[in-house]
Scaffold this active site. Structure first.
Site, PDB file in Angstrom:
ATOM      1  CG  HIS A 105       1.354  -3.785  -2.478  1.00 32.15           C
ATOM      2  ND1 HIS A 105       0.651  -2.829  -2.251  1.00 32.15           N
ATOM      3  CD2 HIS A 105       1.945  -4.212  -1.228  1.00 32.15           C
ATOM      4  CE1 HIS A 105       0.797  -2.552  -1.109  1.00 32.15           C
ATOM      5  NE2 HIS A 105       1.519  -3.484  -0.378  1.00 32.15           N
ATOM      6  CD  GLU A 163       0.108  -6.416   2.205  1.00 36.21           C
ATOM      7  OE1 GLU A 163       0.868  -6.166   3.014  1.00 36.21           O
ATOM      8  OE2 GLU A 163       0.054  -6.051   0.978  1.00 36.21           O
TER       9      GLU A 163
HETATM   10  P1  PGA Z   1       2.441  -1.531   6.318  1.00 37.50           P
HETATM   11  O1  PGA Z   1       2.403  -2.092   4.716  1.00 37.50           O
HETATM   12  O2  PGA Z   1       3.080  -2.497   7.043  1.00 37.50           O
HETATM   13  O3  PGA Z   1       2.945  -0.091   6.006  1.00 37.50           O
HETATM   14  O4  PGA Z   1       1.042  -1.500   6.678  1.00 37.50           O
HETATM   15  C1  PGA Z   1       2.283  -3.291   4.369  1.00 37.50           C
HETATM   16  C2  PGA Z   1       2.270  -3.388   2.768  1.00 37.50           C
HETATM   17  O5  PGA Z   1       1.950  -2.511   2.094  1.00 37.50           O
HETATM   18  O6  PGA Z   1       2.768  -4.570   2.486  1.00 37.50           O
END
Ligand code: PGA
Length: 240
Positions: A105, A163
């Protein structure tokens, strides 16, 4: 297709009691929803208690439907056992009944100095233990580096979560066009990868990432801590 919805609780909520309450509200809220697959990733400490929540608590009025939520972790180490103070291994997660583990992450990369090399080692250890890794990447170069040395057969077992950094926790989601383009590029690298999207997903925009941008599912942070909004999101996706 059943969209996969992964809830990343991050370092929340503050107490076990609140975590149990949140899990139970979500479980009850989605117990009648059939066409989705939901994975909840709480902090390590809460996993055993949440994993052991009796299934009966999610029965519908007829006592029939029971929503089986899968449990995942938010990270793990690359060794299975030994002198590694503070670490949690894939073997331990498997023993607790986890099926999934989030790896790489961007918050770990940024705050804890996690490198592509470390993520790659974690990925291999996770596959060895037959857990499903959810590999978070912000760009194509990370995908290439993190997947180094992975066999073609193992690509089928990996979920890649695209992401983009600017979209995480900001309320500023990635445009569908950019998300779709990146999904396509990752898919071109290996057609066996399963690709999901994460970054400011909510009940309103969730469906478009599946329907229009072609993602298999979603990684949800902030909204997964608000039971009502998360339930709405799952409901909206059930009809995709
Ligand atoms: P968020 O986070 O939905 O709050 O943008 C997503 C993530 O960090 O996996």
């Amino acid at each position: 297709m059943k969209p996969l919805i992964v809830a990343n609780w991050k370092c929340n909520p503050a107490t076990l009691e609140e975590a149990e309450k949140l899990f139970s509200s979500i479980g009850k809220g989605i117990r009648n929803i059939k066409n989705t697959e939901v994975v909840i990733c709480p902090p390590f400490l809460y996993i055993p208690k949440i994993q052991n929540t009796p299934k009966q608590s999610f029965q519908d009025a007829t006592g029939q439907a029971r929503y089986k939520i899968q449990i995942g972790a938010q990270d793990c180490f690359w060794e299975q056992i030994g002198a590694f103070t503070g670490e949690v291994s894939p073997k331990m997660l498997k023993d607790l009944g986890c099926q999934y583990v989030i790896l790489g992450h961007s918050e770990r990369r940024r705050h804890l100095g996690e490198t592509d090399e470390m993520v790659n080692k974690k990925l291999k250890a996770t596959l060895k233990e037959k857990l499903t890794p959810i590999l978070c990447v912000a760009n194509l170069s990370q995908v290439k580096k993190d997947l180094r040395g992975i066999s073609d057969e193992d690509f089928k077992k990996i979920i890649v979560a695209y992401e983009p950094i600017f979209a995480i926790g900001t309320g500023n989601p990635c445009s569908l066009k950019k998300a779709e383009k990146t999904r396509f590029s990752i898919q071109t690298m290996n057609k066996n990868l399963t690709i999901i999207y994460g970054g400011s997903v909510n009940s309103q925009n969730a469906k478009d990432y599946i329907k229009k941008a072609g993602f298999y599912g979603l990684l949800v942070g902030g909204v997964s801590l608000e039971a009502k909004e998360f339930i709405r999101l799952v409901k909206n996706l059930a009809n995709t």
